[in-house]
Design an enzyme around this catalytic site. Structure first.
Site, PDB file in Angstrom:
ATOM      1  N   ARG A 239      -5.725   1.269  -2.587  1.00 45.89           N
ATOM      2  CA  ARG A 239      -4.576   0.456  -2.178  1.00 45.89           C
ATOM      3  C   ARG A 239      -3.534   0.553  -3.295  1.00 45.89           C
ATOM      4  NH1 ARG A 239      -6.256   0.674   2.230  1.00 45.89           N
ATOM      5  NH2 ARG A 239      -6.847  -0.998   3.656  1.00 45.89           N
ATOM      6  N   GLU A 268       4.476  -0.262   0.628  1.00 45.37           N
ATOM      7  CA  GLU A 268       4.404   0.724   1.710  1.00 45.37           C
ATOM      8  C   GLU A 268       5.299   0.243   2.836  1.00 45.37           C
ATOM      9  OE1 GLU A 268       0.420   1.767   2.915  1.00 45.37           O
ATOM     10  OE2 GLU A 268      -0.128   2.351   0.878  1.00 45.37           O
ATOM     11  N   HIS A 287      -0.193   7.253   3.333  1.00 40.30           N
ATOM     12  CA  HIS A 287      -1.388   6.487   3.744  1.00 40.30           C
ATOM     13  C   HIS A 287      -2.049   7.116   4.986  1.00 40.30           C
ATOM     14  CE1 HIS A 287      -3.358   2.272   3.410  1.00 40.30           C
ATOM     15  NE2 HIS A 287      -4.234   3.156   3.869  1.00 40.30           N
TER      16      HIS A 287
END
Ligand code: NAP
Ligand code: GLV
Length: 326
Positions: A239, A268, A287
């Site tokens: 993460r 993000e 991602h």
């Protein structure tokens, strides 16, 4: 008709079919964008079950406004987007999909390591911009990985799959920092458990595979980068918030570390103006760790079965807090 399920995004068909065949009323999306918080609350209030993923911020407020929910089924292994404590307090079980994307995500970590070590994304941009003029004996050389030391931060399923790849392909020495010892990795790969500073100081490649928790948030900061080798690669497929992105950018600029490969960023989506995207030794992906047909199909199926099993027999195959069900 059984309970009503809200699908927060456009998900792979497999799980949706399984739910429909089991008699659930399923509300599907056509535009694949995350709901705004007020939309999410308004929609969730019309449903009994939330089929959601990491782009849905299911915080205390959302859960308190939707305390009628009977199940939150997360389509992901990471569940840091959900206030699980509050859900549990409200009596809402939370399920997730561990294991489905282990190989897919380890492939991305391994690929980013190679891409950053050989400046592949930068070299690709060179071709696109017409800068490939000739073979150059000295320009923009990369570094090799054979016999180097891999440091895994958070040796769980994906960390183990990354370690196996690095051992098999490059005979890398494996060291790791985790809360508990990992006898399988120690026996199979000769992995060695070390303290955090040793991980920073000895690793040629550090790869992050921990969950994002209050303990792991921002652990890779200025102080950590200062302790790493100036020749080291930093890989994060866990993460983005486990690293401090400003400190990472400064560390790369200052040459405290050599390069980075990121599948996750903070925030993000990453801004297209991020200075990281202009750096030669940095490779960034949006991602996509679990982004294979196989992994996403399995995740969809697992999320559906978590729901069905709970309402059929009170058991959830993959519950975030199984102890709550007893
Ligand atoms: P996992 O098997 O649960 O592994 C996570 C590991 O993190 C655990 O082994 C745990 O170590 C370690 N950990 C937790 N807290 C820690 C701490 N404070 N310090 C050090 N280590 C700690 O999960 P996984 O399936 O490998 O997935 C790992 C993470 O990857 C997920 O949580 C998710 O955030 C991320 N992920 C990203 C993608 C992507 O698309 N990029 C895809 C899937 C997953 P112990 O066992 O020692 O407690
Ligand atoms: C993806 O990031 C996941 O947690 O499954």
């Amino acid at each position: 008709m059984k309970q009503k399920v809200l699908l927060t995004r456009v998900y792979p068909d497999k799980g949706i079919q399984i739910l429909k065949e089991a008699g659930y009323e399923v509300t599907e999306r056509t535009d694949d964008r995350p709901f705004e918080q007020d939309e999410l609350i308004a929609e969730a209030q019309k449903h009994d079950i939330l089929f959601c993923t990491l782009s849905d911020k299911i915080d205390k407020h959302v859960i308190q406004q939707c305390s009628h929910l009977e199940h939150i089924a997360q389509f992901a292994v990471g569940y840091d987007n959900i206030d699980v404590e509050e859900a549990t307090k409200q009596g809402i079980p939370v399920s997730y999909t561990p294991g489905a994307m282990t190989e897919a995500t380890a492939d991305v970590a391994f690929g980013l390591m190679i891409a950053a070590s050989r400046k592949m994304f930068f070299q690709h941009k060179n071709i696109l911009s017409g800068n490939w003029k000739t073979f150059s004996p000295t320009a923009d050389l990369g570094i090799e990985l054979k016999n180097k030391t891999l440091g895994i931060f958070g040796l769980g399923r994906i960390g183990m799959a990354m370690a196996e790849r690095c051992k098999g392909a490059y005979n890398m020495d494996i060291i790791y920092y985790s809360r508990s010892a990992k006898p399988e990795a120690e026996q199979k790969l000769g992995a060695r458990k070390v303290d955090f500073d040793t991980l920073l100081q000895e690793s040629d490649v550090i790869s992050l595979h921990t969950a994002l928790t209050p303990e792991t948030k921002g652990v890779f900061d200025k102080r950590a980068f200062e302790k790493m080798k100036s020749t080291a690669l930093f890989i994060n497929t866990a993460r983005g918030a486990v690293h401090n992105e400003k400190d990472l950018t400064e560390a790369l600029k200052a040459g405290l570390i050599w390069g980075a490969g990121l599948d996750v960023t903070d925030p993000e989506p990453m801004s297209p103006d991020s200075p990281l995207l202009q750096m030669k030794n940095v490779a960034v992906l949006p991602h996509i760790g679990s982004g294979t047909i196989e992994a996403r199909t399995k995740m969809s199926e697992m999320a559906a079965r978590n729901i069905i099993s709970y309402f059929d027999n009170g058991e959830i195959p993959f519950a975030v807090k199984p102890e709550v069900l007893k």
